[in-house]
Write a protein that holds these residues in place. Structure first.
Motif, short mmCIF file in Angstrom:
data_model
loop_
_atom_site.label_atom_id
_atom_site.label_comp_id
_atom_site.label_asym_id
_atom_site.label_seq_id
_atom_site.Cartn_x
_atom_site.Cartn_y
_atom_site.Cartn_z
N VAL A 176 7.61 -37.60 -8.07
CA VAL A 176 7.36 -36.21 -7.69
C VAL A 176 8.36 -35.74 -6.64
CG1 VAL A 176 5.69 -34.64 -6.62
CG2 VAL A 176 4.93 -36.28 -8.32
N SER A 236 6.72 -36.28 -1.00
CA SER A 236 7.08 -35.75 -2.32
C SER A 236 7.35 -34.25 -2.29
CB SER A 236 5.96 -36.06 -3.33
OG SER A 236 5.66 -37.43 -3.33
N PHE A 293 7.18 -34.40 -15.87
CA PHE A 293 5.80 -34.84 -15.73
C PHE A 293 5.31 -35.44 -17.05
CE2 PHE A 293 1.17 -34.14 -15.60
CZ PHE A 293 0.88 -34.80 -14.41
#
Length: 464
Positions: free
Chosen positions: A44, A97, A206
Motif C-alpha cells: 500500500v 503506507s 490491489f
C-alpha cells in the motif's frame, strides 16, 4: 549543492520501501498481525506513491517545485513519526503506507524536474541522475542491511525514527536551494483526472495483491464484503474484479483528458505524451526494473528468514552484493553515458540482471553456502544499476522544460507502480504455495525473471 538534498530525499523514499522486508517477522509479532498483513502495508505504501505521483507532479507546477518538495518532506516526516508509535496494523498503515506514500508523491517529482532543468546537457544530466538514482538504489539495496542492524539492535520502531531525523536534515539543506523560474502554466488543477488516475492505478495493483489469498484464475475462497459473499470459491478470482474496475477507471481517465484538451483546458496529463514510442517503451522498462528489484529483494528476504531462519542483520548482509553492484553501476553512469547510447545501456542492464536471476536460481538452495548467492545478486544489482539512470535520462530528455512536470510524474508513477506490483506479484506467488521452501522461492524468482525478459523485449524495441 542542489543535488545533495534531492539525492537524500530519494534515498529516504527508497529506503522506506525495502527496509520493512527484513523486519516483517518482528513487526508481525509485535503488532499481532501476519507476514501477509505486513506485506500489505509495504504494498500500500508503494501503491500510494504510484497512484498519487502524477497529481503530485502537477502540484509541483502549480505550487512551485521547491514548495511542493518541502511540503512532501513535512507529510513524510509526520507519517514516519506516526508509524514509530504504532501499536497495531491500523496506525502503521496510516503513518507508513498512507502519509509516507503521500509525502513521497509530493517530494519525488520535483527531484527529477529540478535535475532536468538545471542540467545543461545529456552527460551532466546523466551524472546528476546517476547520483540520485544511485541514492535511490542505495536506499533500496541498503534498506535491508541498515534496517536489519537497526531492527536487531534498537527495534523496528527506531528505523522510522531514523527516517524522521533524515527528513529534518533534508529540510535544512533544501531551504537553501534556489529554484529556477518555472515556465508559465495554467493555474488550474484537474481534480477529476487526479481522482480517476489514482483510482485506476489503485484498483489494478490491489487486484494483483488479492492473488495471494484467492489465486489468479479460480478463487480459492469466498470473497465477501461486509459479510455478503460477492464471489464464491471455485468461481472467478476477485483479482479480475478489481483489475477490471481499475482498467475501467483508466479508460475513463484517458477519455476525460482528451475531452479536456479538446475544449482548451489543461488536463492532468497531455494525451500526446503516451503516443511517443520512445517514451512508452522507456516507461515500460522503468516499470519492469523496479518490479524486478523490489520483487527479488522481497523474495530473497522472506526465503532467508522463513526457510533458513536468518535474522534481520544476516538477511541484510546477504543482500550486500546487490548493493555493491547497484552502487558501482550508478557511480559509472556519467562515464557510461559518454561512451554508449542510453538505449544500449538499458538493453545491457536487462541482460545482466536476467543473468543474475538465473545464477541465483541455479546456485542457491536451502542448504547451500553463503557464497552461493553472491554472483547472482551482484549481477542483479549491477544490471539494475546500469538501467536506472539510462532509462530515466532517456525519458526525461525527450521533453522540454515546460513539460517536465508532466513526464516526471508519469515516469515516477511507472517506477513506483513497478515496485508495488513487484512486491505484490512475488508475495502472491509465495502465498499461493502450500509451504514456503525452495520450490516456492524458485517459482517466485522465475516469475520475476520472466518479467525481466519482457522488459528486455521492450528495450530491444526502442528505436535507435
Amino acid at each position: 549543492m542542489i543535488v545533495l538534498p534531492l539525492a537524500l530525499a530519494q534515498f529516504v523514499a527508497s529506503y522506506a520501501a525495502t527496509t520493512m522486508t527484513v523486519a516483517v517477522s518482528d513487526i508481525a509479532a509485535d503488532l499481532g498481525t501476519t507476514v501477509i498483513g505486513v506485506q500489505t502495508a509495504i504494498t500500500v505504501f508503494t501503491l500510494t506513491m504510484a497512484s498519487l505521483m502524477v497529481p503530485g507532479s502537477k502540484l509541483s507546477d502549480l505550487l512551485g517545485r521547491k514548495r511542493c518538495f518541502l511540503a512532501g518532506l513535512a507529510v513524510y516526516g509526520a507519517g514516519a513519526l506516526l508509524a514509530s508509535l504504532a501499536h497495531g496494523p491500523g496506525l502503521l498503515i496510516l503513518g507508513y503506507s498512507v502519509l509516507e506514500g503521500i509525502g513521497s508523491a509530493l517530494m519525488i517529482p520535483p527531484i527529477y524536474i529540478l535535475i532536468t532543468v538545471t542540467s545543461p546537457d545529456l552527460q551532466s544530466r546523466a551524472r546528476a541522475f546517476g547520483v540520485v538514482s544511485g541514492a535511490g538504489a542505495l536506499g533500496a539495496a541498503a534498506g535491508p542491511l541498515v534496517g536489519g542492524l537497526v531492527t536487531t539492535w534498537l527495534g523496528w520502531r527506531a528505523s522510522f525514527l531514523l527516517q524522521v531525523l533524515l527528513v529534518g536534515l533534508i529540510v535544512l539543506l533544501a531551504v537553501r536551494v534556489t529554484e529556477p523560474p518555472a515556465p508559465p502554466r495554467e493555474k488550474e488543477f484537474d481534480v477529476a483526472g487526479a481522482v480517476l488516475s489514482a483510482a485506476g492505478l489503485f484498483f489494478v495493483v490491489f487486484g494483483v495483491l488479492q492473488a495471494g489469498t484467492y489465486g489468479w484464475l479460480v478463487s480459492r475462497a469466498d470473497f465477501a464484503v461486509g459479510g455478503v459473499v460477492l464471489l464464491h470459491a471455485g468461481g472467478v478470482s476477485p483479482v479480475w474484479l478489481f483489475a477490471g474496475i481499475g482498467a475501467l477507471c483508466l479508460l475513463v481517465f484517458f477519455a476525460h483528458v482528451r475531452a479536456r484538451e479538446r475544449v482548451g483546458r489543461e488536463p492532468l496529463v497531455p494525451p500526446g505524451l503516451f503516443r511517443d514510442r520512445v517514451t512508452g517503451l522507456g516507461l515500460a522498462t522503468q516499470h519492469v526494473q523496479w518490479l524486478v528489484l523490489q520483487g527479488s529483494f522481497f523474495v530473497v528476504a522472506v526465503f532467508l528468514q522463513q526457510v533458513r531462519g536468518y535474522d534481520a542483520i544476516e538477511t541484510g548482509l546477504m543482500l550486500t552484493p546487490a548493493t555493491i553492484g547497484i552502487l558501482g553501476a550508478s557511480a559509472a553512469a556519467g562515464r557510461l553515458a559518454r561512451r554508449h547510447s542510453q538505449r544500449r545501456l538499458v538493453r545491457a542492464g536487462f541482460v545482466i540482471a536476467i543473468a543474475g536471476l538465473v545464477l541465483v536460481l541455479l546456485l542457491v538452495r536451502s542448504d547451500s553456502g553463503v557464497a552461493s548467492a553472491v554472483p547472482g545478486l551482484f549481477l542483479l544489482g549491477a544490471g539494475v544499476g546500469i538501467m536506472l539512470t539510462a532509462s530515466v535520462n532517456l525519458v526525461q530528455s525527450r521533453f522540454p522544460d515546460s513539460a517536465q512536470g508532466d513526464i516526471s510524474g508519469v515516469s515516477r508513477s511507472a517506477s513506483n507502480l513497478g515496485s508495488s506490483v513487484g512486491t505484490a506479484l512475488a508475495g502472491s506467488v509465495l502465498a499461493g504455495t502450500p509451504h514456503l521452501g525452495g520450490r516456492s522461492f524458485a517459482l517466485a524468482l522465475t516469475t520475476l525473471a520472466v518479467a525481466a525478459v519482457a522488459g528486455l523485449v521492450a528495450a530491444l524495441l526502442l528505436p535507435e
